[in-house]
Motif scaffolding. Structure first.
Motif, PDB file in Angstrom:
ATOM      1  N   LEU A 238       0.809  -1.212   0.000  1.00  0.00           N
ATOM      2  CA  LEU A 238       0.000   0.000   0.000  1.00  0.00           C
ATOM      3  C   LEU A 238       0.846   1.266   0.000  1.00  0.00           C
ATOM      4  CD1 LEU A 238      -2.744  -0.944   2.595  1.00  0.00           C
ATOM      5  CD2 LEU A 238      -3.092  -0.484   0.177  1.00  0.00           C
ATOM      6  N   GLU A 239       1.872   1.276   0.827  1.00  0.00           N
ATOM      7  CA  GLU A 239       2.575   2.521   1.069  1.00  0.00           C
ATOM      8  C   GLU A 239       3.915   2.220   1.713  1.00  0.00           C
ATOM      9  OE1 GLU A 239      -0.551   3.092   4.204  1.00  0.00           O
ATOM     10  OE2 GLU A 239       1.112   4.154   5.176  1.00  0.00           O
ATOM     11  N   SER A 240       4.746   3.213   1.807  1.00  0.00           N
ATOM     12  CA  SER A 240       5.985   3.055   2.559  1.00  0.00           C
ATOM     13  C   SER A 240       6.389   4.374   3.199  1.00  0.00           C
ATOM     14  CB  SER A 240       7.109   2.572   1.638  1.00  0.00           C
ATOM     15  OG  SER A 240       8.308   2.467   2.389  1.00  0.00           O
ATOM     16  N   LEU A 241       6.872   4.251   4.422  1.00  0.00           N
ATOM     17  CA  LEU A 241       7.466   5.393   5.103  1.00  0.00           C
ATOM     18  C   LEU A 241       8.906   5.503   4.618  1.00  0.00           C
ATOM     19  CD1 LEU A 241       6.660   7.302   7.562  1.00  0.00           C
ATOM     20  CD2 LEU A 241       8.117   5.805   8.915  1.00  0.00           C
ATOM     21  N   VAL A 242       9.347   6.703   4.280  1.00  0.00           N
ATOM     22  CA  VAL A 242      10.742   6.882   3.866  1.00  0.00           C
ATOM     23  C   VAL A 242      11.366   8.028   4.653  1.00  0.00           C
ATOM     24  CG1 VAL A 242      10.429   5.944   1.530  1.00  0.00           C
ATOM     25  CG2 VAL A 242      10.095   8.395   1.934  1.00  0.00           C
ATOM     26  N   GLU A 243      12.688   7.959   4.790  1.00  0.00           N
ATOM     27  CA  GLU A 243      13.410   8.990   5.523  1.00  0.00           C
ATOM     28  C   GLU A 243      14.155   9.860   4.519  1.00  0.00           C
ATOM     29  OE1 GLU A 243      15.451   7.250   8.754  1.00  0.00           O
ATOM     30  OE2 GLU A 243      16.086   9.169   9.606  1.00  0.00           O
ATOM     31  N   CYS A 244      14.129  11.169   4.720  1.00  0.00           N
ATOM     32  CA  CYS A 244      14.705  12.089   3.735  1.00  0.00           C
ATOM     33  C   CYS A 244      16.060  12.626   4.198  1.00  0.00           C
ATOM     34  CB  CYS A 244      13.743  13.241   3.467  1.00  0.00           C
ATOM     35  SG  CYS A 244      12.124  12.654   2.922  1.00  0.00           S
ATOM     36  N   LYS A 245      16.689  13.340   3.288  1.00  0.00           N
ATOM     37  CA  LYS A 245      18.032  13.884   3.526  1.00  0.00           C
ATOM     38  C   LYS A 245      18.092  14.766   4.772  1.00  0.00           C
ATOM     39  CE  LYS A 245      19.701  17.077   0.609  1.00  0.00           C
ATOM     40  NZ  LYS A 245      20.188  17.606  -0.690  1.00  0.00           N
ATOM     41  N   VAL A 251       5.717   9.865   3.333  1.00  0.00           N
ATOM     42  CA  VAL A 251       5.077   8.614   2.959  1.00  0.00           C
ATOM     43  C   VAL A 251       4.884   8.621   1.445  1.00  0.00           C
ATOM     44  CG1 VAL A 251       2.727   9.498   3.382  1.00  0.00           C
ATOM     45  CG2 VAL A 251       3.159   7.045   3.465  1.00  0.00           C
ATOM     46  N   VAL A 252       5.182   7.483   0.816  1.00  0.00           N
ATOM     47  CA  VAL A 252       4.920   7.335  -0.618  1.00  0.00           C
ATOM     48  C   VAL A 252       3.875   6.231  -0.802  1.00  0.00           C
ATOM     49  CG1 VAL A 252       7.203   8.133  -1.301  1.00  0.00           C
ATOM     50  CG2 VAL A 252       6.807   5.685  -0.978  1.00  0.00           C
ATOM     51  N   ILE A 253       3.067   6.373  -1.839  1.00  0.00           N
ATOM     52  CA  ILE A 253       1.947   5.461  -2.070  1.00  0.00           C
ATOM     53  C   ILE A 253       2.334   4.431  -3.129  1.00  0.00           C
ATOM     54  CG2 ILE A 253      -0.479   5.332  -2.783  1.00  0.00           C
ATOM     55  CD1 ILE A 253      -0.060   6.764  -0.115  1.00  0.00           C
ATOM     56  N   LEU A 254       2.052   3.163  -2.832  1.00  0.00           N
ATOM     57  CA  LEU A 254       2.468   2.067  -3.715  1.00  0.00           C
ATOM     58  C   LEU A 254       1.286   1.197  -4.132  1.00  0.00           C
ATOM     59  CD1 LEU A 254       5.486   0.970  -1.484  1.00  0.00           C
ATOM     60  CD2 LEU A 254       5.653   2.253  -3.624  1.00  0.00           C
ATOM     61  N   PRO A 277      12.315  -7.971 -10.380  1.00  0.00           N
ATOM     62  CA  PRO A 277      10.911  -8.204 -10.006  1.00  0.00           C
ATOM     63  C   PRO A 277      10.129  -6.913  -9.741  1.00  0.00           C
ATOM     64  CG  PRO A 277      12.280  -8.399  -8.063  1.00  0.00           C
ATOM     65  CD  PRO A 277      13.207  -8.061  -9.200  1.00  0.00           C
ATOM     66  N   PHE A 278      10.765  -5.763  -9.943  1.00  0.00           N
ATOM     67  CA  PHE A 278      10.132  -4.518  -9.479  1.00  0.00           C
ATOM     68  C   PHE A 278       9.199  -3.885 -10.519  1.00  0.00           C
ATOM     69  CE2 PHE A 278      14.088  -4.934  -6.993  1.00  0.00           C
ATOM     70  CZ  PHE A 278      13.517  -5.003  -5.731  1.00  0.00           C
ATOM     71  N   ASP A 279       8.949  -4.565 -11.603  1.00  0.00           N
ATOM     72  CA  ASP A 279       8.139  -3.969 -12.665  1.00  0.00           C
ATOM     73  C   ASP A 279       6.645  -4.278 -12.533  1.00  0.00           C
ATOM     74  OD1 ASP A 279       8.673  -6.616 -13.131  1.00  0.00           O
ATOM     75  OD2 ASP A 279       8.615  -6.419 -15.319  1.00  0.00           O
ATOM     76  N   THR A 280       6.263  -5.062 -11.528  1.00  0.00           N
ATOM     77  CA  THR A 280       4.820  -5.343 -11.356  1.00  0.00           C
ATOM     78  C   THR A 280       4.441  -5.167  -9.880  1.00  0.00           C
ATOM     79  OG1 THR A 280       5.188  -7.681 -10.873  1.00  0.00           O
ATOM     80  CG2 THR A 280       4.824  -7.089 -13.197  1.00  0.00           C
ATOM     81  N   GLN A 281       3.132  -4.985  -9.630  1.00  0.00           N
ATOM     82  CA  GLN A 281       2.641  -4.880  -8.250  1.00  0.00           C
ATOM     83  C   GLN A 281       3.035  -6.131  -7.469  1.00  0.00           C
ATOM     84  OE1 GLN A 281       1.983  -1.558  -7.676  1.00  0.00           O
ATOM     85  NE2 GLN A 281       0.413  -2.290  -6.277  1.00  0.00           N
ATOM     86  N   LYS A 282       2.848  -7.277  -8.097  1.00  0.00           N
ATOM     87  CA  LYS A 282       3.132  -8.525  -7.402  1.00  0.00           C
ATOM     88  C   LYS A 282       4.615  -8.639  -7.066  1.00  0.00           C
ATOM     89  CE  LYS A 282       2.335 -13.498  -7.418  1.00  0.00           C
ATOM     90  NZ  LYS A 282       3.489 -13.628  -6.541  1.00  0.00           N
ATOM     91  N   GLY A 283       5.444  -8.304  -8.042  1.00  0.00           N
ATOM     92  CA  GLY A 283       6.884  -8.379  -7.824  1.00  0.00           C
ATOM     93  C   GLY A 283       7.334  -7.437  -6.717  1.00  0.00           C
ATOM     94  N   ARG A 284       6.778  -6.236  -6.719  1.00  0.00           N
ATOM     95  CA  ARG A 284       7.156  -5.275  -5.671  1.00  0.00           C
ATOM     96  C   ARG A 284       6.645  -5.729  -4.308  1.00  0.00           C
ATOM     97  NH1 ARG A 284       6.020  -1.944 -10.088  1.00  0.00           N
ATOM     98  NH2 ARG A 284       3.869  -1.591  -9.453  1.00  0.00           N
TER      99      ARG A 284
ATOM    100  N   ASN B 143      -5.373   7.961   2.274  1.00  0.00           N
ATOM    101  CA  ASN B 143      -5.412   7.989   3.728  1.00  0.00           C
ATOM    102  C   ASN B 143      -4.065   8.295   4.410  1.00  0.00           C
ATOM    103  OD1 ASN B 143      -6.874   7.360   6.315  1.00  0.00           O
ATOM    104  ND2 ASN B 143      -5.276   5.803   6.352  1.00  0.00           N
ATOM    105  N   PRO B 144      -2.977   7.622   4.035  1.00  0.00           N
ATOM    106  CA  PRO B 144      -1.712   7.914   4.740  1.00  0.00           C
ATOM    107  C   PRO B 144      -1.259   9.367   4.542  1.00  0.00           C
ATOM    108  CG  PRO B 144      -1.519   5.939   3.380  1.00  0.00           C
ATOM    109  CD  PRO B 144      -2.824   6.571   3.032  1.00  0.00           C
ATOM    110  N   CYS B 145      -1.678   9.975   3.435  1.00  0.00           N
ATOM    111  CA  CYS B 145      -1.320  11.384   3.206  1.00  0.00           C
ATOM    112  C   CYS B 145      -2.127  12.291   4.138  1.00  0.00           C
ATOM    113  CB  CYS B 145      -1.582  11.768   1.756  1.00  0.00           C
ATOM    114  SG  CYS B 145      -0.840  10.646   0.558  1.00  0.00           S
ATOM    115  N   PHE B 146      -3.401  11.956   4.354  1.00  0.00           N
ATOM    116  CA  PHE B 146      -4.217  12.775   5.267  1.00  0.00           C
ATOM    117  C   PHE B 146      -3.604  12.757   6.665  1.00  0.00           C
ATOM    118  CE2 PHE B 146      -8.291  10.812   3.139  1.00  0.00           C
ATOM    119  CZ  PHE B 146      -7.901  11.281   1.911  1.00  0.00           C
TER     120      PHE B 146
END
Lengths: 401, 402
Positions: A238-245, A251-254, A277-284, B143-146
């Motif tokens: 669904l999503e991932s939390l990421v840390e920035c510089k 949060v990014v949406i997947l 494997p990163f080219d499809t939803q299933k692979g990711r 939702n996670p953005c909200f």
């Protein structure tokens, strides 16, 4: 008189849930008269935050926020004289909001049946942890307990690494606000019906039930497959939390191929993102741990702000994790007048979060500050029939007001 | 039995979660809610499941959860005639809700300025992540953005761990619930003044307003509060403790000396609890880590239901961290009527959660199951709009009613 809600509301509530219900009406112009215990007042007056951490019951941030626009009357309803005053106030009121334990008001001769006889048009809204009926109705619960009793806490923190991470309550007093919101909504529905040919009625809000209803999308997964969902993840990408510089989070949406493609373009179209494997939803999804690592490798090269705007410019969703400071400084919140400055006789002028519901076709009065303890006792009671100055002075001497 | 919102019609252009969640609650209060949707571009909540698109548009249980009590008509809004038909329907309505990305309704010619021409006292709600104005108005949000921009993600979770975006109760469901309040307050104003409203609601603002007390620390002290797990700034014990069963936890929040004494009694007055440092709230808070260990040792061999009963019997606020299975079978939840079984033609008979407010004279209730796509076309096009069979057949052939 401006065009706010034409309602007289009596609020016999403490802390967060009931007062939030009252605030939701007061901020739209209803005359909300808050009944407070003489001396101590609302419990929220005592919890802060306070300026420079100096306790002051007239300047608690929680109290100030939750009681904007109300009037305060101190009244001891444990005394017969106090109850007589309350009955007088309720005779022509539209709404009573109360949060006493079930049966407590009935024991004082102020149960719904008593009040209905006094004022058939009155709507009584009771907001309690577990509602008016059922085996737990007398159980005590604070925000922590309700968060867990509702099923919401068991699911947090979402994405826990394993079940040794204990379940966790939600932020602030969010769950208590849910109870207040349910109460205000039901109260307005009851008012609509009353003035559409109906009558008064009693509304029973259980905060546990309100919070449970909000979690229905997750709870239904038990109905689907007989297994309770838990906090280790929702089992899909669904999503991932990421840390920035800059050390901030985003949060990014997947959740779909389309979302992924915008994110991939924002990352500068790395080759790995279009190869198995990163080219499809299933692979990711199957390689989620490695995907998160690669996303973080990139996110650490950009600031939170750069990441947000780059991904959004490519048409995909992302968001910065904002602190209170971030919210106050956000150009988006600023441009939409999310804040309102209210001057208070003790706390001074402060920026408050305003009501997010704006009504362009209503002529609402300017926002007023929360009341001082008992600030309006003389003004409100002096207007009641039979309560002249002598009688009020006698009540004050006896500690009733 | 009477209905609070009897006679109120809602035209629902909502999709996914926040919008449908709002109109479902209006339906529970007695409004007639007509969902406008099309198989040309089905509601994501009907179509999406797991990591792909699902062929059966009638089999998604989350769609069921967010669309109970509604009617559905199928109108393809990408056609001129479809948009005209939608407008005819809006002309008969009191409330319109949409949660498309800002700008889409304008492109369709179905924004407030157009719709108010066919219904002058219309109440229209537009729900979006960031709101319909401002520099971020074109940005996408889920939702996670909200929860992230609304300031709650930063405050959720444990101090030493990362922020947490919460489940979809966090943003979607709360945005939808706040929209019910917004609809009700607009309806109350219409009752009072005869005027409608256009409400542009930002889910981030809604969720932020529900932690408005936390924001006061910045307003007063230029300080951003931090997440703090299950702990409290003044109360102790205030935590969850592991119980005997698999992943069973009991939450305990002691906020007064009387509650502390109740807890000591519930634990059988053990020697450690009589230590002088535990006699005051301040002392208990200072020594909370050691206190937590002692309580965890007590709870370790008890079921979380037993722990709750023992503590509540002594007046101590204590509840299990309930799992979904507990809630659907809990004696209190059942006694309150918070769970009900509803039939669905594809999903079968299943349990769901009822509206949370009990109104003594106008009960909020689940009036019918979730609709099938276009399942109420006859009612909407024939009965409400008075259209003839021939016209309907022509529009079906042209994939306008689709």
């Amino acid at each position: 008189m401006q065009g706010g809600l034409k309602l007289k509301v009596i609020e016999l509530c403490d802390f967060v849930a009931g007062p939030y219900c009252g605030k939701l009406l007061a901020d739209f112009g209803a005359d909300v008269i808050k009944i407070e215990k003489p001396g101590r007042g609302d419990d929220a007056r005592h919890i802060g935050p306070f300026r420079d951490d100096q306790p002051n019951p007239e300047a608690s941030g929680t109290f100030l926020y939750l009681n904007t626009g109300k009037r305060s009357v101190t009244l001891d309803i444990e005394t017969e004289d106090g109850r007589a005053v309350l009955r007088e106030l309720l005779r022509d009121a539209d709404v009573l909001i109360e949060d006493r334990m079930p049966g407590e008001l009935a024991g004082l001769g102020l149960g719904y049946e008593d009040l209905q006889a006094l004022n058939p048009g009155l709507i009584v809204t009771s907001i309690t942890p577990f509602g008016q009926v059922g085996p737990y109705r007398d159980y005590k619960a604070r925000h922590l307990n309700l968060y867990h009793a509702s099923g919401q806490g068991y699911l947090l923190p979402m994405w826990a690494i394993n079940l040794d991470v204990p379940p966790c309550q939600g932020p602030g007093y969010l769950g208590l606000y849910d109870g207040g919101m349910a109460g205000a909504t039901a109260t307005l529905a009851a008012l609509f019906w009353r003035d559409n040919g109906g009558s008064g009625q009693h509304i029973d809000v259980s905060i546990q039930h309100a919070m449970m209803a909000l979690e229905r999308s997750q709870l239904r997964r038990y109905v689907d497959d007989g297994v309770s969902p838990n906090r280790t993840g929702k089992g899909r990408l669904l999503e991932s939390l990421v840390e920035c510089k800059d050390g901030e989070f985003a949060v990014v949406i997947l959740s779909s191929q389309q979302q992924w493609e915008g994110l991939w373009r924002a990352m500068g179209r790395p080759e790995w993102g279009i190869k198995p494997p990163f080219d499809t939803q299933k692979g990711r999804s199957d390689n989620y741990a490695e995907l998160r690592k690669r996303l973080n490798d990139w996110s650490r090269t950009v600031t939170q702000n750069e990441l947000f705007h780059r991904i959004q410019t490519e048409g995909s969703a992302a968001a910065p994790i904002l602190t209170a400071e971030g919210v106050f400084k956000s150009e988006q919140f600023r441009s939409r007048n999310h804040f309102v400055t209210i001057d208070h006789p003790v706390a001074g002028p402060l920026e408050y979060v305003d009501q997010p519901t704006r009504l362009p076709n209503a002529d609402l009065p300017a926002k007023r500050p929360a009341p001082l303890l008992g600030q309006h006792t003389a003004e409100v009671l002096g207007g009641l029939p039979g309560y002249d100055r002598d009688r009020l002075q006698r009540l004050a001497r006896n500690g009733v007001i | 039995m009477q209905d609070a919102l009897k006679g109120i019609r809602v035209v629902d252009f909502g999709h996914v979660l926040a919008g449908p969640y709002c109109t479902m609650q209006l339906a529970s209060l007695g409004a007639e809610v007509i969902k406008v949707e099309t198989r040309a571009r089905p509601d994501e909540q009907r179509a999406h499941r797991g990591d792909g698109t699902h062929a059966n548009l009638e089999a998604n249980s989350n769609f069921f959860e967010c669309n109970l009590g509604k009617l559905s008509c199928s109108i393809n809004l990408t056609t001129d005639e479809g948009r005209a038909l939608a407008k005819r329907l809006v002309a008969t309505a009191d409330i319109v809700l949409e949660n498309m990305r800002p700008g889409v309704m304008t492109k369709l010619g179905l924004d407030y300025d157009e719709l108010v021409k066919v219904k002058p006292d219309l109440i229209m709600l537009s729900l979006s992540g960031f709101g319909g104005t401002g520099p971020w108005r074109r940005y996408a949000a889920y939702n996670p953005c909200f929860t992230s921009v609304g300031g709650v993600s930063h405050l959720t979770g444990y101090t030493e761990k990362k922020p947490n975006t919460m489940t979809n109760s966090g943003g979607d469901a709360r945005a939808g619930t706040a929209a019910v309040f917004a609809a009700m307050i607009a309806l109350r104003f219409r009752q009072q003044t005869g005027r409608g409203q256009y409400i542009d609601s930002s889910s981030c603002e809604v969720i932020n307003s529900m932690i408005g007390d936390q924001m006061m620390d910045y307003a007063m002290n230029r300080r951003s509060p931090r997440r703090h797990g299950n702990s409290d700034a003044a109360m102790a014990p205030h935590n969850v403790y592991r119980c005997a069963g698999a992943d069973e936890w009991i939450s305990i929040a002691v906020g007064s000396d009387a509650e502390w004494q109740g807890l000591v009694r519930a634990l059988g007055s053990p020697d450690w609890a009589l230590a002088p440092e535990y006699a005051t709230a301040e002392g208990r808070w200072t020594h909370r880590d050691r206190l937590d260990q002692s309580i965890a040792a007590w709870s370790a061999d008890k079921s979380y239901y037993d722990a709750m009963r023992l503590l509540q019997a002594e007046g101590v606020p204590a509840t299990p961290s309930f799992k979904a299975e507990d809630l659907f079978n809990d004696p209190h939840v059942l006694a309150r009527g918070a769970v009900q079984e509803v039939d669905h033609p594809v999903l079968g008979r299943r349990k769901t959660i009822t509206p949370p407010y009990r109104l003594s004279r106008t009960p909020a209730r689940i009036r019918r199951t979730a609709p099938q796509l276009g399942g109420d076309n006859d009612h909407v096009f024939k009965t409400l709009l008075g259209m003839g069979d021939a016209e309907i057949a022509r529009l079906e052939d042209a994939k306008v009613i689709y």
